[in-house]
Design a protein around this motif. Structure first.
Motif, PDB file in Angstrom:
ATOM      1  N   GLU A   1     -64.279  -3.727  15.153  1.00 59.53           N
ATOM      2  CA  GLU A   1     -64.880  -5.052  14.958  1.00 59.53           C
ATOM      3  C   GLU A   1     -66.129  -5.162  15.819  1.00 59.53           C
ATOM      4  OE1 GLU A   1     -63.744  -9.792  15.461  1.00 59.53           O
ATOM      5  OE2 GLU A   1     -62.179  -8.262  15.460  1.00 59.53           O
TER       6      GLU A   1
ATOM      7  N   VAL B   1     -52.821  -6.360  24.597  1.00 62.07           N
ATOM      8  CA  VAL B   1     -52.196  -6.814  23.355  1.00 62.07           C
ATOM      9  C   VAL B   1     -51.263  -7.978  23.672  1.00 62.07           C
ATOM     10  CG1 VAL B   1     -50.781  -6.164  21.379  1.00 62.07           C
ATOM     11  CG2 VAL B   1     -52.359  -4.500  22.392  1.00 62.07           C
ATOM     12  N   PHE B   2     -51.342  -9.055  22.872  1.00 64.75           N
ATOM     13  CA  PHE B   2     -50.521 -10.238  23.087  1.00 64.75           C
ATOM     14  C   PHE B   2     -49.827 -10.636  21.780  1.00 64.75           C
ATOM     15  CE2 PHE B   2     -53.833 -10.547  26.301  1.00 64.75           C
ATOM     16  CZ  PHE B   2     -53.108 -10.869  27.442  1.00 64.75           C
ATOM     17  N   GLY B   3     -48.688 -11.300  21.925  1.00 63.24           N
ATOM     18  CA  GLY B   3     -48.025 -11.944  20.799  1.00 63.24           C
ATOM     19  C   GLY B   3     -47.653 -11.037  19.649  1.00 63.24           C
ATOM     20  N   LEU B   4     -47.073  -9.875  19.952  1.00 63.28           N
ATOM     21  CA  LEU B   4     -46.674  -8.974  18.874  1.00 63.28           C
ATOM     22  C   LEU B   4     -45.472  -9.529  18.114  1.00 63.28           C
ATOM     23  CD1 LEU B   4     -46.951  -5.322  20.261  1.00 63.28           C
ATOM     24  CD2 LEU B   4     -48.363  -6.433  18.543  1.00 63.28           C
ATOM     25  N   GLU B   5     -45.541  -9.493  16.802  1.00 68.45           N
ATOM     26  CA  GLU B   5     -44.450  -9.910  15.934  1.00 68.45           C
ATOM     27  C   GLU B   5     -44.215  -8.825  14.889  1.00 68.45           C
ATOM     28  OE1 GLU B   5     -45.280 -13.663  14.219  1.00 68.45           O
ATOM     29  OE2 GLU B   5     -45.325 -14.750  16.138  1.00 68.45           O
TER      30      GLU B   5
ATOM     31  N   GLN C   1     -48.035  -7.810  13.619  1.00 70.11           N
ATOM     32  CA  GLN C   1     -49.234  -8.610  13.833  1.00 70.11           C
ATOM     33  C   GLN C   1     -49.270  -9.105  15.274  1.00 70.11           C
ATOM     34  OE1 GLN C   1     -49.070 -11.870  11.087  1.00 70.11           O
ATOM     35  NE2 GLN C   1     -47.710 -13.091  12.383  1.00 70.11           N
ATOM     36  N   GLY C   2     -50.463  -9.323  15.772  1.00 70.26           N
ATOM     37  CA  GLY C   2     -50.640  -9.773  17.140  1.00 70.26           C
ATOM     38  C   GLY C   2     -52.113  -9.986  17.431  1.00 70.26           C
ATOM     39  N   GLU C   3     -52.444 -10.084  18.702  1.00 65.17           N
ATOM     40  CA  GLU C   3     -53.819 -10.300  19.130  1.00 65.17           C
ATOM     41  C   GLU C   3     -54.181  -9.270  20.197  1.00 65.17           C
ATOM     42  OE1 GLU C   3     -54.245 -14.251  20.538  1.00 65.17           O
ATOM     43  OE2 GLU C   3     -53.922 -15.192  18.573  1.00 65.17           O
ATOM     44  N   ILE C   4     -55.445  -8.864  20.184  1.00 67.98           N
ATOM     45  CA  ILE C   4     -55.979  -7.957  21.190  1.00 67.98           C
ATOM     46  C   ILE C   4     -57.090  -8.679  21.941  1.00 67.98           C
ATOM     47  CG2 ILE C   4     -57.084  -5.737  21.643  1.00 67.98           C
ATOM     48  CD1 ILE C   4     -55.902  -4.704  19.057  1.00 67.98           C
ATOM     49  N   GLN C   5     -56.904  -8.817  23.243  1.00 65.94           N
ATOM     50  CA  GLN C   5     -57.927  -9.451  24.084  1.00 65.94           C
ATOM     51  C   GLN C   5     -58.782  -8.362  24.725  1.00 65.94           C
ATOM     52  OE1 GLN C   5     -57.120 -11.501  28.036  1.00 65.94           O
ATOM     53  NE2 GLN C   5     -57.387 -13.275  26.708  1.00 65.94           N
TER      54      GLN C   5
END
Length: 224
Positions: free
Chosen positions: A176, A197-201, A212-216
């Motif tokens: 990105e 990595v945060f909030g892995l589901e 799915q999750g977020e990468i800061q």
């Protein structure tokens, strides 16, 4: 009369144990790096390269890779970055382990401290915890039928067993482009980069595991 059997491979836990160890490293700056003035940031990651089982123990070998972002007075940006690694090999006592068993070792970096000895020398100390779990494989013979000249009466029941269908790793490449906000200088050189990595589901559907999750992302750079 003779029973007809089938063999089912099984696994059972042998035991688990953990050990803490402290590792020290003296880093001498190479000629191409500027002098140290003060430490800004330091982080590290642990990589276990090999685990080996023995009689009553598990041996783990790997390395601690660390990075240090520091302030200097010798270049135009006043900031520089260095990288180093600390190799380790630790023996973890696990009762009843055998050399043919399997083991999994989970590393946790409890603490990392970095101290400047002088302008060209840095000392790093890492506190590492290694947790080992051992398993053994064995076979169970389960009767599934009878062979006899005169067949007896049989009562058959079906039983379901848990089976591991897949275990492995998948590499997902994410690319990105992030545009700099107006007013920020152009990038001349990247000095520090960090991602968490945060909030892995996880969701399981027919033949697919969706994650799915977020990468800061944090990037420090020298501007033009």
């Amino acid at each position: 009369m003779e029973l007809t059997t089938t063999r089912i491979p099984m696994e059972r836990e042998r035991g688990e144990a953990s050990v803490q160890a402290t590792f020290d490293e003296v880093y001498n700056l190479p000629d191409y790096l500027p002098d140290l003035f003060s430490v800004i940031l330091a982080d590290a990651e642990v990589q276990v390269d090999e685990t080996k089982c023995g009689a009553g123990h598990v041996t783990a070998r790997g390395e601690i890779r660390y990075r240090v972002l520091y302030r200097t007075e010798q270049n135009e940006w006043k900031i520089a970055c260095l990288e180093g690694k600390i190799p380790f090999q630790e023996k973890i006592a696990v009762e009843d382990m055998d050399e043919f068993d399997m083991a999994q070792v989970e590393p946790v970096l409890e603490d990392l401290s970095v101290r400047i000895a002088n302008a060209r020398k840095l000392s790093a100390r890492a506190l590492l915890e290694l947790s080992a779990t051992g398993w053994e494989r064995y076979d169970v013979d389960v009767p599934v039928g009878v062979e006899a000249e005169k067949m007896p009466e049989l009562l058959m029941r079906e039983r379901e067993f848990l089976e591991l269908r897949y275990q492995g790793e998948e590499i997902c490449r994410i690319r990105e482009e992030i545009r700099l906000a107006s007013g920020k200088p152009n990038i001349r050189r990247i000095l520090w980069q960090q991602a968490q990595v945060f909030g892995l589901e996880e969701r399981v559907s027919a033949g697919v595991v969706s994650i799915q999750g977020e990468i800061q992302v944090f990037v420090g750079y020298a501007g033009e």
